[in-house]
Every structure is written in structure tokens, then in C-alpha cells.
Design an enzyme around this catalytic site. Structure first.
Site, mmCIF file in Angstrom:
data_model
loop_
_atom_site.group_PDB
_atom_site.id
_atom_site.type_symbol
_atom_site.label_atom_id
_atom_site.label_comp_id
_atom_site.label_asym_id
_atom_site.label_seq_id
_atom_site.Cartn_x
_atom_site.Cartn_y
_atom_site.Cartn_z
ATOM 1 N N HIS A 23 -19.077 7.581 -21.392
ATOM 2 C CA HIS A 23 -20.379 6.808 -20.948
ATOM 3 C C HIS A 23 -20.308 5.453 -21.264
ATOM 4 C CE1 HIS A 23 -24.863 6.481 -20.688
ATOM 5 N NE2 HIS A 23 -24.654 5.329 -21.482
ATOM 6 N N LEU A 24 -19.756 4.543 -20.097
ATOM 7 C CA LEU A 24 -19.394 3.114 -20.264
ATOM 8 C C LEU A 24 -20.589 2.444 -19.538
ATOM 9 C CD1 LEU A 24 -15.868 3.496 -19.248
ATOM 10 C CD2 LEU A 24 -16.540 3.825 -21.496
ATOM 11 N N GLY A 25 -21.528 2.096 -20.419
ATOM 12 C CA GLY A 25 -22.513 1.101 -19.968
ATOM 13 C C GLY A 25 -22.634 -0.207 -20.983
ATOM 14 N N ASN A 26 -23.721 -0.661 -21.140
ATOM 15 C CA ASN A 26 -23.722 -1.784 -21.928
ATOM 16 C C ASN A 26 -23.435 -1.320 -23.368
ATOM 17 O OD1 ASN A 26 -24.170 -4.425 -22.820
ATOM 18 N ND2 ASN A 26 -26.474 -4.117 -23.160
ATOM 19 N N GLY A 27 -24.112 -0.279 -23.770
ATOM 20 C CA GLY A 27 -23.687 0.492 -24.933
ATOM 21 C C GLY A 27 -22.702 1.322 -24.491
ATOM 22 N N ASN A 63 -39.639 5.866 -22.366
ATOM 23 C CA ASN A 63 -38.559 5.665 -23.236
ATOM 24 C C ASN A 63 -39.123 4.240 -23.641
ATOM 25 O OD1 ASN A 63 -36.327 4.581 -24.742
ATOM 26 N ND2 ASN A 63 -34.973 4.613 -22.511
ATOM 27 N N ARG A 91 -21.364 -5.173 -28.931
ATOM 28 C CA ARG A 91 -21.280 -4.376 -30.235
ATOM 29 C C ARG A 91 -19.622 -4.186 -30.484
ATOM 30 N NH1 ARG A 91 -24.679 0.144 -28.560
ATOM 31 N NH2 ARG A 91 -27.024 -0.367 -29.248
ATOM 32 N N ASN A 97 -19.782 2.375 -11.587
ATOM 33 C CA ASN A 97 -19.585 1.342 -10.639
ATOM 34 C C ASN A 97 -18.546 0.537 -10.394
ATOM 35 O OD1 ASN A 97 -22.341 1.395 -9.328
ATOM 36 N ND2 ASN A 97 -22.823 0.867 -11.629
HETATM 37 P P1 ADP Z 1 -27.289 0.130 -20.611
HETATM 38 O O1 ADP Z 1 -28.256 1.432 -20.089
HETATM 39 O O2 ADP Z 1 -26.604 0.567 -21.761
HETATM 40 O O3 ADP Z 1 -28.105 -0.866 -20.647
HETATM 41 P P2 ADP Z 1 -25.778 0.424 -18.154
HETATM 42 O O4 ADP Z 1 -25.381 1.741 -17.850
HETATM 43 O O5 ADP Z 1 -27.088 -0.028 -17.333
HETATM 44 O O6 ADP Z 1 -26.173 -0.001 -19.622
HETATM 45 O O7 ADP Z 1 -24.428 -0.416 -17.746
HETATM 46 C C1 ADP Z 1 -24.921 -1.863 -17.706
HETATM 47 C C2 ADP Z 1 -23.484 -2.573 -17.520
HETATM 48 O O8 ADP Z 1 -22.752 -1.882 -16.308
HETATM 49 C C3 ADP Z 1 -23.300 -4.038 -17.394
HETATM 50 O O9 ADP Z 1 -22.345 -4.527 -18.161
HETATM 51 C C4 ADP Z 1 -23.005 -4.305 -15.731
HETATM 52 O O10 ADP Z 1 -22.283 -5.238 -15.941
HETATM 53 C C5 ADP Z 1 -22.193 -2.984 -15.639
HETATM 54 N N1 ADP Z 1 -22.341 -2.931 -14.240
HETATM 55 C C6 ADP Z 1 -23.289 -2.407 -13.366
HETATM 56 N N2 ADP Z 1 -22.696 -2.563 -12.133
HETATM 57 C C7 ADP Z 1 -21.291 -2.776 -12.050
HETATM 58 C C8 ADP Z 1 -20.477 -3.031 -11.207
HETATM 59 N N3 ADP Z 1 -20.635 -2.794 -9.780
HETATM 60 N N4 ADP Z 1 -19.278 -3.440 -11.515
HETATM 61 C C9 ADP Z 1 -18.930 -3.512 -12.763
HETATM 62 N N5 ADP Z 1 -19.932 -3.365 -13.854
HETATM 63 C C10 ADP Z 1 -20.914 -2.762 -13.513
#
Ligand code: ADP
Length: 397
Positions: A208-212, A7, A241, A335
Site C-alpha cells: 500500500h504505497l500512498g502518502n503513508g 472518516n 515519515r 498510478n
Molecule cells: P493518502 O491516502 O495516504 O493521502 P494516496 O493513496 O492518495 O495517499 O496517495 C498519494 C500519493 O500518490 C501522492 O504522493 C501522489 O503523488 C501519488 N500519486 C497519485 N497519482 C500519481 C501518479 N499518477 N503518479 C505518481 N504518483 C501519484
């Protein structure tokens, strides 16, 4: 066969070496600051200690060579030689309308990826650099391109057209594409398997709830809508965003603040979302901690984030005229039990209720709704690298 998953970003490169028989990760790592002072390779072989190697990486070819050296190193390596890498799977962000599935990389494919690069000017050129660096160092090893947009190419016209003059679509291919497709594909399939069903018989919503972040509607195995658009800016409120907003705000703020369109774009991508709203951080853990200390802006940002996810779920229930399973994935989705519970509070009208005890997990596969719920609520950890390795194997075997 061992498959190297790459990647590649403009100054970084993430990798995993996966044994396709056992589907185990043999090693993974990250090259940072490629082309910048202070380049660093962090290599983590399975079952051994992590190693950090600080050495100049003036370009991606040098970085890939260092990765190969690390993988074959006598101490922290996991294979004896390059010959043990059977294929390379590359994540490519934008496939435009040209790619509805993964493909073996050829000269024509490279040309086609170049042709759609103006839709993802920050990402596609970096992905191509990764491909050509690998070709240089591993000539003869088959390469596969796996696109973030491909899974969403089944969206019907009514879902992908914007309410804009049609000529912009004809001339510039301005339309909705969607991203995180590898994850939406993997998670919807896995969710169905966990329920002992085929996704071809189900209506599934993946969050799909991450940074994006993005939500998708997967109807009988096909994506029919997703929240990201021509770029990843549309849809949910994300880490940095803005997501959906009135497009007239751009001109308004540009005039008030004297910003250029490019500067405004930067604000919308890098300084907005829960970071801009809370003023605390883009990391959900920091914002939750601030909320717990009584920070009202942190609370407002989180409330707005969860509310937007719930609205998209509602929209996709309407789009599919029903839903059988709703799956949460990625950093926050996997998480954050509290976040899942808050979102699911909006969903009582679907005849489903979250089970507080089952929901009390991090990063584990589980059905988290109460027994007898009409709609299954689920936590399904994503694994984009494994999905890329599987698709690569499929095309090269
Ligand atoms: P990306 O791949 O888009 O960078 P990820 O899927 O790794 O994102 O998600 C990152 C997000 O997940 C961060 O905002 C982080 O705070 C959140 N996160 C990770 N672990 C936890 C947790 N235990 N509780 C709440 N949020 C979490």
C-alpha cells in the site's frame, strides 16, 4: 440500504454515501477547517456538479448536520431524508489489542476506544468526536467502528514484539499493531479473486504505497506481518515519515539541534521521508518531475523509497517461505507504472518479471507480470470506503 461512511480527523471529515445493493457511491465529500476560520464543505453528488459551501463549522456536530443537509438538499442532494441512511460506518485508527474485527458501536465500545486512545492521541479522539456527532444527529441509526489495526491482529507474537524490556508491553501495550488494515484486507482478497482463487489458499504481499505506506504479508488469508508498528511511523520511507531508522538518532539530533522529544517526533512524522530527503515535496509526482530535471536529491529519495519497498517484499517472502502474488495499491502503487517497474526489477530471483505493456496503466485492476511468471505481480486499486460499507452492512443487517 444506504450506508454513510465517515472518516473523521481533528479538523476534517470525509464522507461517502454508498448504496450497499449496487455498491455505487451516491455522493462523497469533505469538510475542511472544522473549528477554524474558513470552514468549507465540498460535496460531490454522483452525476451532478460538485458544490462548495463556505459556512462556519465550529464543531463536528455542525459539520455532520451540513453533510446531512447537503445529502438531502433538493438540488444537489441524493436522498430525500435522513430515514434513507440505514447505518453509519466509522473509520477508527487504533483498536489496540481490543479489536480484531469491526464492531457495532455501543457505550462499552466507545469506552474501549477511549482506553486505547493514548496509542493514537491525534486520531482516536477525532474518530470518537465523529461517532458522537453522528449519534447526536442520527439517534437510532446503527453505527459500526472499522479499525485500521484490526486486520493485523492475527500477527504472531514473534512479529509484533519489539526487542524492548517486556514490561513496556505489559504496562503500556508497546508492540507492533500495523495500519491501513482495511486496505490490506480488501486488496489481498481482491487480488485472489482476480486470479480466480481464494486467499485462504495463497501467500500474498500487499504494497500500500500512498502518502503513508505499508507492506503486509497475508498468509492463507491472515496477516502475519506488516511494516508499520505501534504508530504509522515505522517501516517504509513515506511522503513525510522517516520509516525505519536507528532509534539512537533521536537523542543525537535532539542534542545537536536542541529539540524536545515532541519536536523530534514532529520532524520524524511531518518533515522526513521523501519530503525531507529531496527537499522538493512530499508528493511523488513533484519529486519525479524534479528527478526528470536532473535533481540528484530527488533521485536519491526515490531510489531509497523503492529500495525499501523491495527489501520489505524480500523480508515477507522469507516470513511466509514463499509468495504467490504481490499487489500494488494506493496513490503511488496504483498510478506510478515506473515505480512499480523499478521495485519489480529487484524481484527476478522470485521467477517473476513485469510485463512493460501490461504495466502501462493507472488505477486499473490488472495482472502486470509476464505470462508464466511464478509469482503474479498485480495492480489492485484499493477502496477503503467500500470495505467499510461492506463490513458495516454485515454487522447491521
Ligand atoms: P493518502 O491516502 O495516504 O493521502 P494516496 O493513496 O492518495 O495517499 O496517495 C498519494 C500519493 O500518490 C501522492 O504522493 C501522489 O503523488 C501519488 N500519486 C497519485 N497519482 C500519481 C501518479 N499518477 N503518479 C505518481 N504518483 C501519484
Amino acid at each position: 440500504m444506504n450506508i454513510l461512511v465517515i472518516n473523521c480527523g481533528s479538523s476534517s471529515l470525509k464522507y461517502q454515501l454508498i448504496d450497499s445493493n449496487s455498491e455505487k457511491v451516491l455522493a462523497k465529500g469533505l469538510c475542511e477547517r472544522i473549528g477554524i476560520d474558513g470552514s468549507l464543505l465540498t460535496h460531490t453528488p454522483a452525476g451532478k456538479d460538485k458544490v462548495k459551501i463556505e459556512t462556519p463549522m465550529p464543531n463536528h456536530t455542525v459539520a455532520i448536520q451540513l453533510v446531512i443537509d447537503a445529502l438531502t438538499n433538493a438540488e444537489h442532494g441524493v436522498i430525500e431524508s435522513l430515514d434513507e441512511i440505514g447505518a453509519v460506518g466509522h473509520r477508527v485508527v487504533h483498536g489496540g489489542e481490543k479489536f480484531a474485527s469491526s464492531v457495532v458501536v455501543t457505550d462499552e465500545v466507545i469506552k474501549a476506544i477511549e482506553e486505547v486512545s493514548d496509542l493514537a492521541p491525534l486520531h482516536n479522539p477525532a474518530n470518537l468526536i465523529g461517532i458522537s456527532a453522528c449519534q447526536e444527529i442520527m439517534p437510532g441509526v446503527p453505527m459500526v467502528a472499522v479499525f485500521d489495526t484490526a486486520f493485523h491482529q492475527t500477527m504472531p507474537e514473534k512479529a509484533y514484539l519489539y526487542g524492548l524490556p517486556y514490561e513496556y508491553y505489559e504496562k503500556y501495550k508497546v508492540r507492533r499493531y500495523g495500519f491501513h488494515g482495511t486496505s490490506h484486507d480488501y486488496v489481498s482478497d481482491r487480488a485472489a479473486q482476480m486470479l480466480g482463487k481464494s486467499r485462504d489458499d495463497m501467500k500474498i504481499i500487499v504494497c500500500h504505497l500512498g502518502n503513508g505506506g505499508s507492506v503486509s504479508a497475508v498468509d492463507h488469508g491472515k496477516c502475519v506481518d506488516t511494516s508499520m508498528g505501534m504508530t504509522p511511523l515505522e517501516g517504509l520511507i513515506m511522503g513525510t515519515r522517516s520509516g525505519d531508522m536507528d532509534p539512537a538518532i533521536c537523542d543525537f539530533i535532539c542534542q545537536k539541534e536542541g529539540l524536545t522529544p515532541a519536536q523530534m517526533n514532529n520532524v520524524l512524522n511531518k518533515k522526513s521521508g521523501v519530503l525531507g530527503m529531496s527537499g522538493v515535496s512530499s508528493d511523488f509526482r513533484d519529486i519525479e518531475a524534479a528527478e526528470a530535471e536532473g535533481n540528484q536529491r530527488a533521485k536519491a529519495a526515490l531510489d531509497a523509497f523503492y529500495y525499501r519497498v523491495a527489501k520489505y517484499i524480500g523480508a515477507y517472502v522469507a516470513a511466509m517461505n514463499g509468495v504467490d502474488a504481490i499487489a500494488f495499491t494506493a496513490g503511488v502503487g496504483e498510478n506510478n507504472a515506473i515505480g512499480r517497474a523499478i521495485i519489480c526489477e529487484y524481484l527476478g530471483y522470485l521467477g517473476t518479471e513485469i510485463d512493460a505493456e501490461k504495466n502501462n496503466i493507472r488505477g486499473e485492476e490488472r495482472v502486470i507480470s509476464k505470462d508464466g511468471s511464478k509469482v503474479a505481480l498485480m495492480c489492485v486499486p484499493t477502496n477503503e470506503e467500500l470495505a467499510i460499507a461492506r463490513q458495516t452492512l454485515e454487522l447491521v443487517k
